[in-house]
Motif scaffolding. Structure first.
Motif, mmCIF file in Angstrom:
data_model
loop_
_atom_site.group_PDB
_atom_site.id
_atom_site.type_symbol
_atom_site.label_atom_id
_atom_site.label_comp_id
_atom_site.label_asym_id
_atom_site.label_seq_id
_atom_site.Cartn_x
_atom_site.Cartn_y
_atom_site.Cartn_z
ATOM 1 N N GLU A 32 0.818 -1.223 0.000
ATOM 2 C CA GLU A 32 0.000 0.000 0.000
ATOM 3 C C GLU A 32 0.852 1.273 0.000
ATOM 4 O O GLU A 32 0.320 2.377 -0.078
ATOM 5 C CB GLU A 32 -0.967 -0.025 1.184
ATOM 6 N N ARG A 39 5.452 -11.845 -5.496
ATOM 7 C CA ARG A 39 4.730 -12.937 -6.147
ATOM 8 C C ARG A 39 3.319 -12.582 -6.585
ATOM 9 O O ARG A 39 2.573 -13.458 -7.000
ATOM 10 C CB ARG A 39 4.730 -14.170 -5.234
ATOM 11 N N THR A 190 2.832 -11.722 4.051
ATOM 12 C CA THR A 190 3.837 -12.609 3.442
ATOM 13 C C THR A 190 3.166 -13.843 2.870
ATOM 14 O O THR A 190 2.206 -14.358 3.449
ATOM 15 C CB THR A 190 4.951 -12.995 4.455
ATOM 16 N N SER A 191 3.702 -14.325 1.745
ATOM 17 C CA SER A 191 3.152 -15.529 1.120
ATOM 18 C C SER A 191 3.567 -16.780 1.873
ATOM 19 O O SER A 191 3.084 -17.866 1.577
ATOM 20 C CB SER A 191 3.623 -15.616 -0.337
HETATM 21 P P1 OAD Z 1 5.429 -12.233 -1.606
HETATM 22 O O1 OAD Z 1 5.365 -11.364 -2.811
HETATM 23 O O2 OAD Z 1 5.809 -13.654 -1.796
HETATM 24 O O3 OAD Z 1 4.020 -12.233 -0.857
HETATM 25 C C1 OAD Z 1 3.370 -11.027 -0.550
HETATM 26 C C2 OAD Z 1 2.112 -11.376 0.215
HETATM 27 O O4 OAD Z 1 1.500 -10.157 0.593
HETATM 28 C C3 OAD Z 1 1.069 -12.170 -0.581
HETATM 29 O O5 OAD Z 1 0.636 -13.285 0.196
HETATM 30 C C4 OAD Z 1 -0.083 -11.173 -0.782
HETATM 31 O O6 OAD Z 1 -1.357 -11.797 -0.764
HETATM 32 C C5 OAD Z 1 0.104 -10.277 0.431
HETATM 33 N N1 OAD Z 1 -0.423 -8.922 0.287
HETATM 34 C C6 OAD Z 1 -0.561 -8.181 -0.834
HETATM 35 N N2 OAD Z 1 -1.035 -6.962 -0.532
HETATM 36 C C7 OAD Z 1 -1.215 -6.929 0.813
HETATM 37 C C8 OAD Z 1 -1.671 -5.939 1.733
HETATM 38 N N3 OAD Z 1 -2.062 -4.745 1.328
HETATM 39 N N4 OAD Z 1 -1.705 -6.288 3.053
HETATM 40 C C9 OAD Z 1 -1.313 -7.503 3.477
HETATM 41 N N5 OAD Z 1 -0.865 -8.463 2.655
HETATM 42 C C10 OAD Z 1 -0.817 -8.187 1.344
HETATM 43 O O7 OAD Z 1 6.404 -11.494 -0.576
HETATM 44 P P2 OAD Z 1 7.154 -12.108 0.689
HETATM 45 O O8 OAD Z 1 6.352 -13.150 1.354
HETATM 46 O O9 OAD Z 1 7.640 -10.952 1.492
HETATM 47 O O10 OAD Z 1 13.341 -12.514 -0.542
HETATM 48 O O11 OAD Z 1 8.398 -12.785 -0.014
HETATM 49 C C11 OAD Z 1 9.366 -13.399 0.778
HETATM 50 C C12 OAD Z 1 10.712 -13.200 0.159
HETATM 51 O O12 OAD Z 1 10.695 -13.642 -1.200
HETATM 52 C C13 OAD Z 1 11.173 -11.760 0.048
HETATM 53 O O13 OAD Z 1 11.733 -11.261 1.232
HETATM 54 C C14 OAD Z 1 12.174 -11.836 -1.038
HETATM 55 C C15 OAD Z 1 11.418 -12.684 -2.023
HETATM 56 O O14 OAD Z 1 12.188 -13.367 -2.936
HETATM 57 C C16 OAD Z 1 14.552 -12.050 -0.810
HETATM 58 O O15 OAD Z 1 14.735 -11.069 -1.484
HETATM 59 C C17 OAD Z 1 15.633 -12.864 -0.193
#
Ligand code: OAD
Length: 246
Positions: A32, A39, A190-191
């Protein structure tokens, strides 16, 4: 009880009674603020770019100038972004709780800019410049396509954790200690697909914490949570904070 998000009275009680709250955040918390997640099927970074070409040590060795261009683009994007109500609510919660540990997978520094004091940066920081050989911190000369280390002459690299690399030892130890100790564990935006960060939820659960997910889209972990709140962090977290007011 709140009308908009499904914040149950039992969760509010668990938070009110908590001695130590641990929060794990991911890219969704910064969505936001206009920072792309990784992802998301439409706008996620990994929908447009290949992680193995941009986020591995091998990719850096192959083409350091390309990697620097991409990270400088991300730095510019984040520099123009601002913390959103979700970041501010987490910072405020830190003031209200007897103890709160924030573990973030985000490298954008937006939690700190919102006022969070104790942040464990699990995947490093986008704005750090580190020696590729020994990871010591330096300041890159941004006039160079590929800046070099003033001590050893090797390349400097962005201070983030890439695929295939270990989590910084102190971040991993501190995050595991807090996860083991906390009474309530919140996994936000987080996913839950990237380990070891995703494993913290199970660790918290195994150690008796109440585990909570805040995410607009259920994750593969959702069934394992005591509470799963479907919604955007920037909406749910301020509501949660308000629900905790005496
Ligand atoms: P992802 O892109 O995998 O997941 C983001 C999550 O946020 C998804 O589950 C969405 O549904 C959710 N989401 C989207 N908008 C949202 C909102 N407004 N409020 C709450 N949730 C929302 O990102 P991460 O889980 O952070 O690693 O990814 C983990 C790691 O993968 C990152 O740190 C990065 C990446 O590769 C490295 O760079 C080492």
């Amino acid at each position: 009880m709140n009308e908009q998000s499904d914040i149950s009275a039992a969760l509010i009680k668990a938070l009110r009674d908590a001695r130590h709250v641990c929060i794990l955040t991911g890219a969704g918390v910064s969505a936001e603020s206009g920072v792309p997640t990784f992802r998301d099927a439409q706008d996620g970074l990994w929908a447009k770019y290949k992680p193995q070409e941009l986020a591995t040590p091998e990719a850096f060795i192959k083409d350091p100038a390309l990697i620097w261009r991409w990270y400088r683009w991300r730095r510019d994007l984040v520099a123009e972004a601002n913390p959103n109500p979700g970041h501010y609510a987490i910072a405020e919660l830190e003031q209200r709780m007897p103890r709160l540990t924030l573990v973030t997978q985000n490298v954008d520094g937006l939690h700190q800019r919102a006022g969070s004091k104790h942040v464990i940066e699990f995947h490093g920081n986008l704005f750090d410049d580190r020696c590729f050989s020994d990871r010591t911190l330096h300041t890159a000369d941004d006039s160079l396509d590929v800046p070099t280390c003033p001590d050893c002459g090797d390349y400097l690299r962005p201070g983030v954790v890439w695929f295939g690399e270990a989590i910084p030892e102190s971040a991993l130890n501190d995050a595991c200690a807090a996860t083991t100790d906390c009474d309530v564990f919140l996994s936000i935006g987080t996913s839950s697909l990237v380990y070891p960060a995703a494993g913290l939820t199970d660790l918290a659960s195994e150690n008796g914490a109440c585990v909570v997910e805040i995410n607009p889209i259920p994750t593969t972990h959702s069934a394992r949570f005591d509470f799963a709140i479907a919604g955007n962090a920037g909406l749910v977290l301020p509501e949660l904070l308000e629900s905790l007011a005496p």
